[in-house]
Design a protein around this motif. Structure first.
Motif, mmCIF file in Angstrom:
data_model
loop_
_atom_site.group_PDB
_atom_site.id
_atom_site.type_symbol
_atom_site.label_atom_id
_atom_site.label_comp_id
_atom_site.label_asym_id
_atom_site.label_seq_id
_atom_site.Cartn_x
_atom_site.Cartn_y
_atom_site.Cartn_z
ATOM 1 N N GLN A 140 0.847 -1.302 -0.086
ATOM 2 C CA GLN A 140 0.090 -0.205 0.084
ATOM 3 C C GLN A 140 0.782 1.345 0.096
ATOM 4 O O GLN A 140 0.477 2.368 -0.145
ATOM 5 C CB GLN A 140 -1.116 -0.048 1.192
ATOM 6 N N ARG A 141 2.218 1.068 -0.114
ATOM 7 C CA ARG A 141 3.034 2.319 -0.064
ATOM 8 C C ARG A 141 3.430 2.877 -1.278
ATOM 9 O O ARG A 141 3.784 2.039 -2.244
ATOM 10 C CB ARG A 141 4.351 1.860 0.793
ATOM 11 N N PRO A 142 2.641 3.848 -1.559
ATOM 12 C CA PRO A 142 3.277 4.475 -3.030
ATOM 13 C C PRO A 142 4.616 4.670 -3.327
ATOM 14 O O PRO A 142 5.459 5.136 -2.516
ATOM 15 C CB PRO A 142 2.418 5.941 -3.026
ATOM 16 N N ARG A 143 5.137 4.707 -4.579
ATOM 17 C CA ARG A 143 6.672 4.918 -4.810
ATOM 18 C C ARG A 143 6.641 5.330 -6.320
ATOM 19 O O ARG A 143 5.643 5.253 -6.895
ATOM 20 C CB ARG A 143 7.230 3.490 -4.730
ATOM 21 N N ASP A 144 7.769 5.809 -6.657
ATOM 22 C CA ASP A 144 7.726 6.402 -8.045
ATOM 23 C C ASP A 144 8.003 5.421 -9.375
ATOM 24 O O ASP A 144 6.991 5.365 -10.215
ATOM 25 C CB ASP A 144 9.342 7.078 -8.149
ATOM 26 N N GLY A 145 8.760 4.231 -9.054
ATOM 27 C CA GLY A 145 8.763 3.246 -10.009
ATOM 28 C C GLY A 145 7.982 2.175 -9.566
ATOM 29 O O GLY A 145 7.119 2.311 -8.838
ATOM 30 N N ASN A 146 8.179 0.935 -10.137
ATOM 31 C CA ASN A 146 7.394 0.024 -9.917
ATOM 32 C C ASN A 146 8.134 -1.041 -8.998
ATOM 33 O O ASN A 146 9.126 -1.409 -9.012
ATOM 34 C CB ASN A 146 6.813 -0.733 -11.088
ATOM 35 N N LEU A 147 7.330 -1.567 -8.019
ATOM 36 C CA LEU A 147 7.982 -2.511 -7.067
ATOM 37 C C LEU A 147 7.788 -3.971 -7.305
ATOM 38 O O LEU A 147 6.452 -4.377 -7.755
ATOM 39 C CB LEU A 147 7.426 -2.333 -5.735
ATOM 40 N N PHE A 148 8.457 -4.789 -7.767
ATOM 41 C CA PHE A 148 8.419 -6.130 -8.421
ATOM 42 C C PHE A 148 8.582 -7.117 -7.114
ATOM 43 O O PHE A 148 9.655 -7.208 -6.461
ATOM 44 C CB PHE A 148 9.322 -6.572 -9.508
ATOM 45 N N LEU A 149 7.372 -7.907 -6.915
ATOM 46 C CA LEU A 149 7.420 -8.964 -5.864
ATOM 47 C C LEU A 149 7.389 -10.301 -6.492
ATOM 48 O O LEU A 149 6.356 -10.816 -7.139
ATOM 49 C CB LEU A 149 6.297 -8.828 -5.116
ATOM 50 N N PHE A 150 8.575 -11.032 -6.469
ATOM 51 C CA PHE A 150 8.418 -12.360 -7.029
ATOM 52 C C PHE A 150 8.194 -13.173 -5.938
ATOM 53 O O PHE A 150 8.608 -13.475 -5.101
ATOM 54 C CB PHE A 150 10.015 -12.747 -7.671
ATOM 55 N N THR A 151 7.009 -14.142 -6.419
ATOM 56 C CA THR A 151 6.249 -14.860 -5.099
ATOM 57 C C THR A 151 5.794 -16.232 -5.966
ATOM 58 O O THR A 151 6.238 -16.476 -7.050
ATOM 59 C CB THR A 151 5.382 -14.380 -4.442
ATOM 60 N N HIS A 152 4.696 -16.850 -5.148
ATOM 61 C CA HIS A 152 4.225 -18.120 -5.589
ATOM 62 C C HIS A 152 2.615 -17.894 -5.724
ATOM 63 O O HIS A 152 2.141 -16.786 -5.383
ATOM 64 C CB HIS A 152 4.202 -18.939 -4.249
ATOM 65 N N GLY A 153 2.134 -18.734 -6.687
ATOM 66 C CA GLY A 153 0.777 -18.548 -6.845
ATOM 67 C C GLY A 153 -0.042 -18.571 -5.552
ATOM 68 O O GLY A 153 -1.108 -17.768 -5.415
ATOM 69 N N SER A 154 0.183 -19.354 -4.461
ATOM 70 C CA SER A 154 -0.692 -19.313 -3.340
ATOM 71 C C SER A 154 -0.678 -18.224 -2.388
ATOM 72 O O SER A 154 -1.504 -17.717 -2.022
ATOM 73 C CB SER A 154 -0.228 -20.721 -2.493
ATOM 74 N N THR A 155 0.485 -17.431 -2.624
ATOM 75 C CA THR A 155 0.771 -16.295 -1.949
ATOM 76 C C THR A 155 0.053 -15.284 -2.550
ATOM 77 O O THR A 155 -0.750 -14.388 -1.965
ATOM 78 C CB THR A 155 2.252 -16.160 -1.791
ATOM 79 N N THR A 156 0.165 -15.169 -3.882
ATOM 80 C CA THR A 156 -0.603 -14.036 -4.639
ATOM 81 C C THR A 156 -2.044 -14.254 -4.296
ATOM 82 O O THR A 156 -3.025 -13.276 -4.117
ATOM 83 C CB THR A 156 -0.298 -14.169 -6.134
ATOM 84 N N LEU A 157 -2.543 -15.399 -4.328
ATOM 85 C CA LEU A 157 -4.069 -15.669 -4.233
ATOM 86 C C LEU A 157 -4.542 -15.249 -2.787
ATOM 87 O O LEU A 157 -5.437 -14.693 -2.657
ATOM 88 C CB LEU A 157 -4.376 -17.432 -4.442
ATOM 89 N N ALA A 158 -3.504 -15.672 -1.825
ATOM 90 C CA ALA A 158 -4.168 -15.219 -0.438
ATOM 91 C C ALA A 158 -4.133 -13.821 -0.349
ATOM 92 O O ALA A 158 -4.993 -13.347 0.336
ATOM 93 C CB ALA A 158 -2.917 -15.825 0.526
ATOM 94 N N LEU A 159 -3.343 -12.873 -1.000
ATOM 95 C CA LEU A 159 -3.456 -11.569 -0.743
ATOM 96 C C LEU A 159 -4.489 -10.821 -1.817
ATOM 97 O O LEU A 159 -5.086 -9.867 -1.283
ATOM 98 C CB LEU A 159 -2.038 -10.902 -1.327
ATOM 99 N N THR A 160 -4.606 -11.363 -2.928
ATOM 100 C CA THR A 160 -5.423 -10.660 -4.022
ATOM 101 C C THR A 160 -6.605 -11.314 -4.517
ATOM 102 O O THR A 160 -7.715 -10.739 -5.062
ATOM 103 C CB THR A 160 -4.436 -10.368 -5.077
ATOM 104 N N GLY A 161 -6.881 -12.637 -4.293
ATOM 105 C CA GLY A 161 -8.044 -13.403 -4.607
ATOM 106 C C GLY A 161 -7.578 -13.849 -5.952
ATOM 107 O O GLY A 161 -8.539 -14.327 -6.613
ATOM 108 N N VAL A 162 -6.626 -13.545 -6.680
ATOM 109 C CA VAL A 162 -6.169 -13.664 -8.274
ATOM 110 C C VAL A 162 -5.090 -15.236 -7.934
ATOM 111 O O VAL A 162 -4.288 -14.951 -7.373
ATOM 112 C CB VAL A 162 -5.670 -12.751 -8.825
ATOM 113 N N SER A 163 -5.477 -16.143 -8.860
ATOM 114 C CA SER A 163 -4.586 -17.119 -9.073
ATOM 115 C C SER A 163 -3.679 -17.283 -10.287
ATOM 116 O O SER A 163 -4.491 -17.446 -11.428
ATOM 117 C CB SER A 163 -5.277 -18.469 -9.124
#
Length: 188
Positions: A140-163
């Motif tokens: 939720q922290r704004p920044r100038d460029g893009n922050l890339f987060l390399f992770t797992h499908g299960s982790t993305t799903l848990a945070l966003t609801g997207v698999s």
């Protein structure tokens, strides 16, 4: 004759849907080019299987399920697309799992900083709620460029609801007190 009209109607409908998807993809690329997004990337394709073998150790890649040759190609294509589109990168964080770290290195040609909150929640329900809370603060922290987060499908799903699929990007726009899912992009 009716069949022919039906097929033409179906094809015309598909063209509209495909054009809409292409327009949506272009809008997401423009959003990334403008910076300020958080991009969750599921690691690239791995050797067959789900989860990790018994006895897996984070500090020993040989004990983990790792990227396949096809996955290495996916990660490289992702990086090529990001460079071709001149997407600004403010930071790169990764799960401590070797497959996520390798995806980040191959895609962005730079090492990622390990962020334990990006770790795999698959088969670890006791950690999921704590990790999601940590990730919510991070995205939720704004920044100038893009922050890339390399992770797992299960982790993305848990945070966003997207698999997401392998190497797929889920783009999050930080907002006051949270984020919204702007969309998802796959480079094939």
């Amino acid at each position: 004759m009716r069949y022919k009209s039906w097929v033409h109607g179906l094809l015309a409908g598909c063209m509209v849907v495909l054009a809409g998807a292409a327009c949506a993809d272009e809008a997401l690329w423009k959003l990334l080019q403008g910076g300020g997004q958080v991009v969750m990337v599921r690691h690239a394709l791995t050797d067959p299987g789900v989860g990790d073998p018994d006895g897996m150790k984070l500090e020993d890649c040989a004990t983990q399920r790792n990227l396949s040759e096809q996955g290495r190609g996916e990660a490289a294509r992702l990086g090529e697309a990001l460079r071709a589109r001149r997407v600004p990168i403010a930071g790169v964080l990764s799960s401590p799992w070797c497959r996520a770290l390798e995806t980040a290195k191959l895609a962005l040609d730079r090492p990622a900083q390990v962020q334990p909150a990006l770790g795999n929640v698959f088969g670890r329900p006791e950690r999921s709620a704590q990790q999601v809370a940590e990730l919510k603060k991070l995205v939720q922290r704004p920044r100038d460029g893009n922050l890339f987060l390399f992770t797992h499908g299960s982790t993305t799903l848990a945070l966003t609801g997207v698999s997401p699929g392998t190497s797929e990007m889920v783009i999050l726009t930080p907002q006051q007190g949270g984020f919204r899912v702007a969309g998802r992009l796959a480079v094939r």
